[in-house]
Write a protein that holds these residues in place. Structure first.
Motif, PDB file in Angstrom:
ATOM      1  N   THR A  52     -27.771-101.879 -24.358  1.00  0.00           N
ATOM      2  CA  THR A  52     -28.937-100.999 -24.461  1.00  0.00           C
ATOM      3  C   THR A  52     -29.975-101.579 -25.415  1.00  0.00           C
ATOM      4  O   THR A  52     -31.175-101.631 -25.097  1.00  0.00           O
ATOM      5  CB  THR A  52     -28.518 -99.600 -24.943  1.00  0.00           C
ATOM      6  OG1 THR A  52     -27.550 -99.067 -24.039  1.00  0.00           O
ATOM      7  CG2 THR A  52     -29.721 -98.670 -25.008  1.00  0.00           C
ATOM      8  N   GLU A  76     -24.552-103.212 -15.087  1.00  0.00           N
ATOM      9  CA  GLU A  76     -24.866-102.263 -16.162  1.00  0.00           C
ATOM     10  C   GLU A  76     -26.069-102.739 -16.974  1.00  0.00           C
ATOM     11  O   GLU A  76     -26.952-101.937 -17.324  1.00  0.00           O
ATOM     12  CB  GLU A  76     -23.657-102.088 -17.074  1.00  0.00           C
ATOM     13  CG  GLU A  76     -22.523-101.300 -16.448  1.00  0.00           C
ATOM     14  CD  GLU A  76     -21.428-100.975 -17.444  1.00  0.00           C
ATOM     15  OE1 GLU A  76     -21.741-100.845 -18.648  1.00  0.00           O
ATOM     16  OE2 GLU A  76     -20.260-100.864 -17.033  1.00  0.00           O
ATOM     17  N   TYR A  77     -26.118-104.018 -17.264  1.00  0.00           N
ATOM     18  CA  TYR A  77     -27.241-104.559 -18.036  1.00  0.00           C
ATOM     19  C   TYR A  77     -28.537-104.454 -17.238  1.00  0.00           C
ATOM     20  O   TYR A  77     -29.594-104.125 -17.791  1.00  0.00           O
ATOM     21  CB  TYR A  77     -26.955-106.008 -18.421  1.00  0.00           C
ATOM     22  CG  TYR A  77     -27.978-106.630 -19.341  1.00  0.00           C
ATOM     23  CD1 TYR A  77     -28.656-105.873 -20.299  1.00  0.00           C
ATOM     24  CD2 TYR A  77     -28.269-107.994 -19.262  1.00  0.00           C
ATOM     25  CE1 TYR A  77     -29.587-106.450 -21.149  1.00  0.00           C
ATOM     26  CE2 TYR A  77     -29.195-108.578 -20.111  1.00  0.00           C
ATOM     27  CZ  TYR A  77     -29.850-107.802 -21.045  1.00  0.00           C
ATOM     28  OH  TYR A  77     -30.781-108.373 -21.877  1.00  0.00           O
ATOM     29  N   ARG A 111     -20.482-102.909 -24.389  1.00  0.00           N
ATOM     30  CA  ARG A 111     -21.469-102.208 -23.575  1.00  0.00           C
ATOM     31  C   ARG A 111     -22.606-101.606 -24.404  1.00  0.00           C
ATOM     32  O   ARG A 111     -23.762-101.589 -23.971  1.00  0.00           O
ATOM     33  CB  ARG A 111     -20.789-101.110 -22.761  1.00  0.00           C
ATOM     34  CG  ARG A 111     -19.997-101.632 -21.572  1.00  0.00           C
ATOM     35  CD  ARG A 111     -19.303-100.492 -20.831  1.00  0.00           C
ATOM     36  NE  ARG A 111     -18.807-100.917 -19.528  1.00  0.00           N
ATOM     37  CZ  ARG A 111     -17.675-101.557 -19.342  1.00  0.00           C
ATOM     38  NH1 ARG A 111     -16.917-101.879 -20.396  1.00  0.00           N
ATOM     39  NH2 ARG A 111     -17.288-101.912 -18.129  1.00  0.00           N
ATOM     40  N   GLU A 112     -22.278-101.127 -25.595  1.00  0.00           N
ATOM     41  CA  GLU A 112     -23.300-100.466 -26.417  1.00  0.00           C
ATOM     42  C   GLU A 112     -24.408-101.430 -26.838  1.00  0.00           C
ATOM     43  O   GLU A 112     -25.536-101.012 -27.108  1.00  0.00           O
ATOM     44  CB  GLU A 112     -22.669 -99.825 -27.658  1.00  0.00           C
ATOM     45  CG  GLU A 112     -21.958-100.782 -28.590  1.00  0.00           C
ATOM     46  CD  GLU A 112     -20.514-101.061 -28.219  1.00  0.00           C
ATOM     47  OE1 GLU A 112     -19.811-101.671 -29.022  1.00  0.00           O
ATOM     48  OE2 GLU A 112     -20.116-100.659 -27.107  1.00  0.00           O
ATOM     49  N   ALA A 128     -31.544-104.761 -23.954  1.00  0.00           N
ATOM     50  CA  ALA A 128     -32.508-104.455 -22.901  1.00  0.00           C
ATOM     51  C   ALA A 128     -33.843-104.020 -23.490  1.00  0.00           C
ATOM     52  O   ALA A 128     -34.919-104.466 -23.049  1.00  0.00           O
ATOM     53  CB  ALA A 128     -31.961-103.370 -21.989  1.00  0.00           C
ATOM     54  N   GLU A 129     -33.798-103.167 -24.502  1.00  0.00           N
ATOM     55  CA  GLU A 129     -35.034-102.697 -25.135  1.00  0.00           C
ATOM     56  C   GLU A 129     -35.791-103.859 -25.763  1.00  0.00           C
ATOM     57  O   GLU A 129     -37.025-103.958 -25.623  1.00  0.00           O
ATOM     58  CB  GLU A 129     -34.692-101.650 -26.189  1.00  0.00           C
ATOM     59  CG  GLU A 129     -35.904-100.976 -26.807  1.00  0.00           C
ATOM     60  CD  GLU A 129     -36.651-100.091 -25.839  1.00  0.00           C
ATOM     61  OE1 GLU A 129     -37.889 -99.961 -25.997  1.00  0.00           O
ATOM     62  OE2 GLU A 129     -36.023 -99.513 -24.931  1.00  0.00           O
ATOM     63  N   GLN A 169     -29.245-102.172 -15.086  1.00  0.00           N
ATOM     64  CA  GLN A 169     -29.638-100.767 -15.150  1.00  0.00           C
ATOM     65  C   GLN A 169     -30.219-100.397 -16.510  1.00  0.00           C
ATOM     66  O   GLN A 169     -31.149 -99.582 -16.599  1.00  0.00           O
ATOM     67  CB  GLN A 169     -28.425 -99.885 -14.822  1.00  0.00           C
ATOM     68  CG  GLN A 169     -27.977-100.003 -13.372  1.00  0.00           C
ATOM     69  CD  GLN A 169     -26.667 -99.294 -13.098  1.00  0.00           C
ATOM     70  OE1 GLN A 169     -25.752 -99.306 -13.930  1.00  0.00           O
ATOM     71  NE2 GLN A 169     -26.552 -98.676 -11.936  1.00  0.00           N
ATOM     72  N   GLU A 170     -29.700-101.004 -17.566  1.00  0.00           N
ATOM     73  CA  GLU A 170     -30.265-100.774 -18.903  1.00  0.00           C
ATOM     74  C   GLU A 170     -31.684-101.344 -18.974  1.00  0.00           C
ATOM     75  O   GLU A 170     -32.580-100.742 -19.582  1.00  0.00           O
ATOM     76  CB  GLU A 170     -29.385-101.425 -19.975  1.00  0.00           C
ATOM     77  CG  GLU A 170     -28.039-100.754 -20.184  1.00  0.00           C
ATOM     78  CD  GLU A 170     -28.163 -99.385 -20.848  1.00  0.00           C
ATOM     79  OE1 GLU A 170     -29.269 -99.024 -21.297  1.00  0.00           O
ATOM     80  OE2 GLU A 170     -27.144 -98.676 -20.915  1.00  0.00           O
TER      81      GLU A 170
END
Length: 216
Positions: free
Chosen positions: A75, A125-126, A71-72, A78-79, A128-129
């Motif tokens: 982020t 989740e991705y 999961r980490e 996504a950036e 949302q990131e």
């Protein structure tokens, strides 16, 4: 999973007067069979209207695969994706909606249902990131639209990314059928845009060869 699929199809079924329903109504008003009117409406689904979910699902599935369940990593991915898209002046599909500037209400409802059913996973989740990264880079809040949340949810359900458009097509077919029938039952037939709402800005009148009095 079945209840989530039902919710996705219902969310896609109707969206008022949009490109697909407009075309369906015009065709239905011309007296064609219902399947022709519905098929015409579905043919408006492309990268701008109704079809962006496929591109978004492909992006989400590639990112989750690259993160390999960590999961980490989502982020940072996504950036990087947002910065790359902005550098290339490319639109990131799955965000924003011209008819819902403050946020697509269908998105929140589907997210709530997914969480209650326990089917929301890494793809949501991705997504949302990506939303958070896009909002940071643009300096304003950017909302997830129906294409984005559908792309994430079908991905979490294990569907091929190309099924994103299929979900929209299947759901919207019933809604367009209702538009086609309503057009016949409630409108006068042969729908058109009133001439009073049309402004001609093309070439001026031309004199044709052989005209004696200068008429066109």
């Amino acid at each position: 999973q079945g209840r989530m699929i039902d919710a996705l199809l219902i969310a896609a079924a109707e969206h008022g007067i949009s490109p697909s329903s407009t075309v369906t109504r015009f065709l239905s008003a011309s007296g064609v069979p219902i399947q022709v009117a519905v098929a015409g409406g579905l043919m408006t689904f492309g990268d701008i209207h109704g079809g962006a979910g496929q591109t978004c699902a492909l992006l989400l599935q590639a990112g989750v695969k690259e993160a390999a369940g960590q999961r980490e990593k989502l982020t940072d991915l996504a950036e990087n994706v947002v910065r790359d898209y902005r550098a290339r002046h490319q639109v990131l599909e799955g965000f924003g909606h011209p008819q819902h500037p403050s946020g697509d209400p269908r998105t929140h409802r589907l997210m709530t249902i997914a969480e209650s059913l326990g089917v929301s996973g890494l793809h949501v989740e991705y997504l949302q990131e990506l939303q958070a990264a896009l909002s940071r880079n643009l300096g304003r809040q950017v909302a997830i639209n129906i294409d984005g949340i559908m792309a994430a949810l079908i991905s979490d359900l294990g569907f091929d990314y190309r099924m994103a458009r299929a979900f929209m097509i299947i759901g919207r077919s019933m809604g367009l059928s209702a538009h086609a029938i309503e057009e016949i039952d409630r409108e006068g037939g042969w729908r058109q845009i009133p001439l009073s709402e049309i402004t001609y800005d093309g070439a001026g009148p031309r004199t044709l060869p052989g005209d004696i009095d200068g008429t066109t």
